[in-house]
Scaffold this active site. Structure first.
Site, PDB file in Angstrom:
ATOM      1  N   GLU A 111     -21.274   0.773   4.065  1.00 55.36           N
ATOM      2  CA  GLU A 111     -20.782  -0.535   3.618  1.00 55.36           C
ATOM      3  C   GLU A 111     -19.452  -0.363   2.884  1.00 55.36           C
ATOM      4  O   GLU A 111     -19.116   0.726   2.452  1.00 55.36           O
ATOM      5  CB  GLU A 111     -21.838  -1.205   2.725  1.00 55.36           C
ATOM      6  CG  GLU A 111     -22.232  -0.346   1.542  1.00 55.36           C
ATOM      7  CD  GLU A 111     -23.529  -0.801   0.875  1.00 55.36           C
ATOM      8  OE1 GLU A 111     -24.305  -1.544   1.481  1.00 55.36           O
ATOM      9  OE2 GLU A 111     -23.744  -0.392  -0.269  1.00 55.36           O
ATOM     10  N   LYS A 131     -16.622  -0.298   0.093  1.00 52.48           N
ATOM     11  CA  LYS A 131     -16.609  -0.045  -1.350  1.00 52.48           C
ATOM     12  C   LYS A 131     -15.725  -1.111  -1.986  1.00 52.48           C
ATOM     13  O   LYS A 131     -14.506  -1.103  -1.843  1.00 52.48           O
ATOM     14  CB  LYS A 131     -16.066   1.344  -1.652  1.00 52.48           C
ATOM     15  CG  LYS A 131     -16.097   1.676  -3.128  1.00 52.48           C
ATOM     16  CD  LYS A 131     -15.807   3.154  -3.345  1.00 52.48           C
ATOM     17  CE  LYS A 131     -15.946   3.529  -4.809  1.00 52.48           C
ATOM     18  NZ  LYS A 131     -14.940   2.900  -5.657  1.00 52.48           N
ATOM     19  N   ARG A 183     -20.937  -2.051 -16.709  1.00 50.62           N
ATOM     20  CA  ARG A 183     -21.445  -0.692 -16.524  1.00 50.62           C
ATOM     21  C   ARG A 183     -21.284   0.135 -17.799  1.00 50.62           C
ATOM     22  O   ARG A 183     -22.099   0.998 -18.101  1.00 50.62           O
ATOM     23  CB  ARG A 183     -20.695  -0.029 -15.356  1.00 50.62           C
ATOM     24  CG  ARG A 183     -21.285   1.297 -14.967  1.00 50.62           C
ATOM     25  CD  ARG A 183     -20.559   1.896 -13.785  1.00 50.62           C
ATOM     26  NE  ARG A 183     -19.191   2.280 -14.138  1.00 50.62           N
ATOM     27  CZ  ARG A 183     -18.375   2.974 -13.369  1.00 50.62           C
ATOM     28  NH1 ARG A 183     -18.775   3.357 -12.163  1.00 50.62           N
ATOM     29  NH2 ARG A 183     -17.158   3.282 -13.753  1.00 50.62           N
ATOM     30  N   CYS A 241      19.240 -23.838   4.078  1.00 48.29           N
ATOM     31  CA  CYS A 241      20.650 -24.191   4.079  1.00 48.29           C
ATOM     32  C   CYS A 241      20.746 -25.561   4.738  1.00 48.29           C
ATOM     33  O   CYS A 241      20.096 -25.807   5.758  1.00 48.29           O
ATOM     34  CB  CYS A 241      21.430 -23.164   4.878  1.00 48.29           C
ATOM     35  SG  CYS A 241      23.132 -23.675   5.172  1.00 48.29           S
ATOM     36  N   CYS A 291      23.998 -22.848  10.402  1.00 47.30           N
ATOM     37  CA  CYS A 291      24.427 -21.864   9.389  1.00 47.30           C
ATOM     38  C   CYS A 291      24.465 -20.497  10.051  1.00 47.30           C
ATOM     39  O   CYS A 291      25.297 -19.656   9.772  1.00 47.30           O
ATOM     40  CB  CYS A 291      23.451 -21.859   8.219  1.00 47.30           C
ATOM     41  SG  CYS A 291      23.713 -20.506   7.074  1.00 47.30           S
TER      42      CYS A 291
END
Ligand SMILES: NC(=O)c1ccc[n+]([C@@H]2O[C@H](COP(=O)([O-])OP(=O)(O)OC[C@H]3O[C@@H](n4cnc5c(N)ncnc54)[C@H](O)[C@@H]3O)[C@@H](O)[C@H]2O)c1
Ligand SMILES: [Zn+2]
Length: 694
Positions: free
Chosen positions: A118, A120, A141, A435, A441
């Site tokens: 799975e 992390k 934790r 612009c 331009c």
């Protein structure tokens, strides 16, 4: 994904003591407010240096050293955990994974029943305690033995239900993180309330979870990866939790209403062999860039409860699980300047110029900044340390300033007050500035490109002449060339009868150019000569090109998902120009049968253009960081080099790849090329082959 990752060299005891102090302070900041001065790569290098020094000088090990401790021993809490919340040991390659698995099999004295694989998740670990199905406490934790009570976070975390589907007394364990969208929203709220931006989603989650009184709301996301009995758990449930494999626990947890990875593009799976687990690692790594939450690796666990129980734990990590670390997708570097570029359509977009930094296998010097409002919202300043994010093929982006590293020397970023290309006004009424001249331009540069030798090859149409035509209001784009009349031109400065006739004839001749040249003339981003040929050859008509969706474009060699999406958007944007070309009678078909293009387009052209060139007929992929004579070249410059030398540049390795140029940290492309038996060369070897084209 090199097996021996880099480490900081530590020469003597004083340097060692200083390194320990730096690492412990960084850890405290990282797990605390989320404001470490180091990025993860720098921190990991430092800790590896500390570990190396300690193994050479075991009698000098300081009691405060972060090695061998959960959270580097930097964090303390006062709520004891029922079962220690541990860290994970790391591997960095497929070989490392195999070696770890073999060690576990040896320890058990039998094959591992199954592996669970799975992602992390890159957030912070949390213990969520439920009593009779009701969420009553959240604990971080901490140092693994005890954590901090953060129950005030209840209600802010998506995926962590206030009530479980069953009235169970259990502890859920998982990761709290911010998705990209949650991170952006949190920073907007924070800067809007006069605060400073969080540097990245992880520190935003850490900081937000610990903060108690905040004048604004933020949202986080929970993903469960475990479930344990608590005091008060009924006997039947406790037995179930003890006996279920990890995959079974995940199903149970999802059934109780908590988020798991099951609902993401990278669900946890089980595999019966470590080879199959390794393949899943590659798959998850390949999807990393597309996820809306950060992952910093893949976790592989022995799935069966009996295997876990027998393998046991060390003081820092379980022996039945391992983290396969992916290269850091985020680094801290300096924002040196902001450039304002005017796109073909007149969009004026800022681009960050960075102190070059290696991120996820390539050197990043530029990163997108989207628009002026975005710079404002992120609170960026020139000279700031910034977090830069890049994973896989994603265009690097600046995430946020690292505010606690400011020195006071940072300066505001000044937005231009006039178009940086033509000096005319800027229309700033929308988030994307433009612009006021829009496409025109860009007219001179784009008409010049279209008239160039490799595109429509219109003789007598140099820059001055184009400028003259634009100034006279006769053309805005190259499609206007085809409706110019004799009378319009003949009156212009230095345009006599003869040159007028010659120019009109050259323009008329351009109408007969094949589709690949016309398409190339459009100047679609990400398409040069050879890509234009491949596209024209594949689709054969402009109508088919215009009808193609992203999926259809990916059938063209060298077009990945990202480029495909860009092509679709660009071509849609070019519709008015293409319509004008069609109306003017310009050729919109490619001669010859459809199909994959020969290296140079039609066979004849291939002969004349690329035979004799060193890479003629070869499909070449470059990956990792370039070194030797190629050092400092961007990926795009390397691709151009490949094309100059007659090859086809591609971004993904497939069975059709002829050659992989693999620099340092080549990663998964190298592994794939190895598997497919594709020839692999170093940047130096490659440079020697194409020396004449460098
Ligand atoms: N930048 C800094 O200053 C700094 C300081 C300290 C630590 N760090 C970083 O933190 C990392 C080390 O931190 P760590 O000790 O917390 O270890 P870790 O984060 O590498 O691994 C353990 C943690 O992984 C998490 N995890 C995510 N998905 C999981 C899954 N599917 N199953 C099980 N666990 C899962 C859990 O929270 C678990 O606690 C290093 O990568 C380091 O770079 C950085
Ligand atoms: Zn302009």
């Amino acid at each position: 994904m090199t097996e021996t990752p880099a480490r900081t060299e530590i020469g003597d005891q004083a340097a060692y003591a200083a390194a320990v102090q730096t690492a412990v302070a960084a850890s405290a900041a990282y797990y605390g407010e989320g404001d470490s001065p180091l990025d993860d790569d720098a921190f990991d290098r430092l800790v590896r240096g500390i570990a190396a020094y300690e193994s050479g000088h075991p009698d000098e090990v300081l009691p405060g050293s972060p090695t061998g401790k959960v959270a580097g021993g930097a964090v303390i809490g006062d709520v004891p955990h029922t079962v220690p919340m541990l860290s994970l040991d790391n591997v960095f390659s497929a070989d490392g994974l195999r070696a770890w698995a073999a060690g576990l099999v040896r320890r058990l004295g039998r094959e591992v029943a199954a592996w669970s694989v799975e992602p992390k998740l890159d957030g912070l670990a949390i213990s969520a305690r439920y009593s009779g199905g009701r969420l009553v406490q959240l604990v971080t934790r901490g140092d693994g033995a005890a954590g901090e009570d953060v129950s005030h976070g209840i209600g802010m975390i998506v995926g962590l239900p206030g009530r479980l589907a069953e009235p169970l007394t259990v502890e859920l364990r998982g990761e709290v993180l911010m998705t990209r969208a949650q991170f952006e929203a949190a920073n907007t709220a924070r800067t809007g309330a006069g605060g400073t931006a969080f540097a990245n989603p992880r520190s935003a989650a850490a900081g937000s979870l610990r903060a108690k009184d905040r004048p604004y709301q933020v949202e986080m996301t929970f993903f469960a990866y475990g479930c344990l009995p608590l005091d008060g758990t009924d006997g039947e449930t406790a037995a179930r939790l003890r006996d279920l494999p990890h995959s079974g626990i995940m199903e149970l947890v999802a059934g109780l209403g908590a988020h798991t990875t099951a609902a993401t593009p990278v669900p946890g799976i089980t595999a019966t062999t470590i080879e199959a687990a390794g393949e899943r690692v590659e798959e998850i790594a390949a999807l990393r860039a597309e996820l809306d939450f950060g992952i910093d690796g893949i976790v592989i666990k022995a799935d069966a409860a009996a295997d876990q129980a027998e393998a046991g734990i060390s003081s820092r990590a379980p022996r039945w699980a391992i983290a396969y670390k992916l290269p850091a997708a985020e680094k801290i570097t300096r924002l040196l300047a902001v450039e304002w570029n005017v796109g073909r359509t007149g969009v004026i977009a800022p681009r960050a110029v960075l102190e070059p930094v290696e991120v996820d296998g390539s050197t990043v010097t530029y990163a997108t900044l989207h628009n002026a409002a975005d710079i404002e919202r992120r609170g960026l300043r020139l000279g700031d340390h910034v977090t830069v994010y890049k994973a896989g093929d994603v265009i690097p982006r600046v995430e946020a300033p690292v505010v606690h590293l400011r020195t006071g020397q940072e300066r505001p970023i000044e937005a231009p007050s006039a178009c940086p290309r033509c000096g005319d006004e800027i229309d700033a009424s929308q988030q994307r500035w433009r612009c006021v001249r829009g496409r025109s331009c860009h007219a001179v540069a784009s008409v010049r490109y279209a008239a160039g030798r490799d595109q429509l090859d219109i003789e007598g149409l140099g820059e001055n002449r184009i400028d003259q035509l634009v100034q006279a209001g006769l053309i805005d784009d190259f499609a206007d060339l085809f409706v110019l009349t004799h009378d319009q031109i003949v009156g212009l400065d230095r345009m006599g009868e003869t040159s007028t006739a010659a120019l009109l004839a050259a323009i008329e001749g351009a109408k007969a150019k094949p589709l690949n040249k016309v398409f190339c003339a459009l100047g679609v981003r990400g398409t040069g000569r050879s890509m234009s040929r491949r596209i024209a050859r594949h689709f054969t008509t402009m109508d088919a090109i215009r009808a193609a969706d992203a999926e259809a474009f990916q059938e063209v060699e060298g077009v990945g998902p990202e480029r495909a999406a860009m092509l679709v958007a660009e071509i849609a944007e070019l519709a008015p120009l293409i319509d004008k070309l069609v109306a003017a009678g310009v050729t919109m078909t490619e001669p010859g049968p459809a199909g994959p293009a020969a290296p140079g387009g039609s066979a004849e052209e291939a002969e004349s253009e690329s035979s004799g060139l060193p890479l003629a007929g070869l499909s070449v992929v470059a990956t990792g960081s370039m070194s030797g004579p190629l050092e400092g070249l961007s990926r795009n410059q390397v691709n151009e080099l490949i094309e100059r030398a007659g090859g086809r540049a591609s971004s993904s390795v497939s069975a059709r790849t002829s050659l992989l140029v693999a620099g340092e940290k080549a990663g998964s492309k190298r592994a794939k090329a190895d598997k497919l038996g594709v020839e692999i060369v170093t940047p130096e070897e490659f440079a020697a082959r194409v020396a004449a084209h460098l």
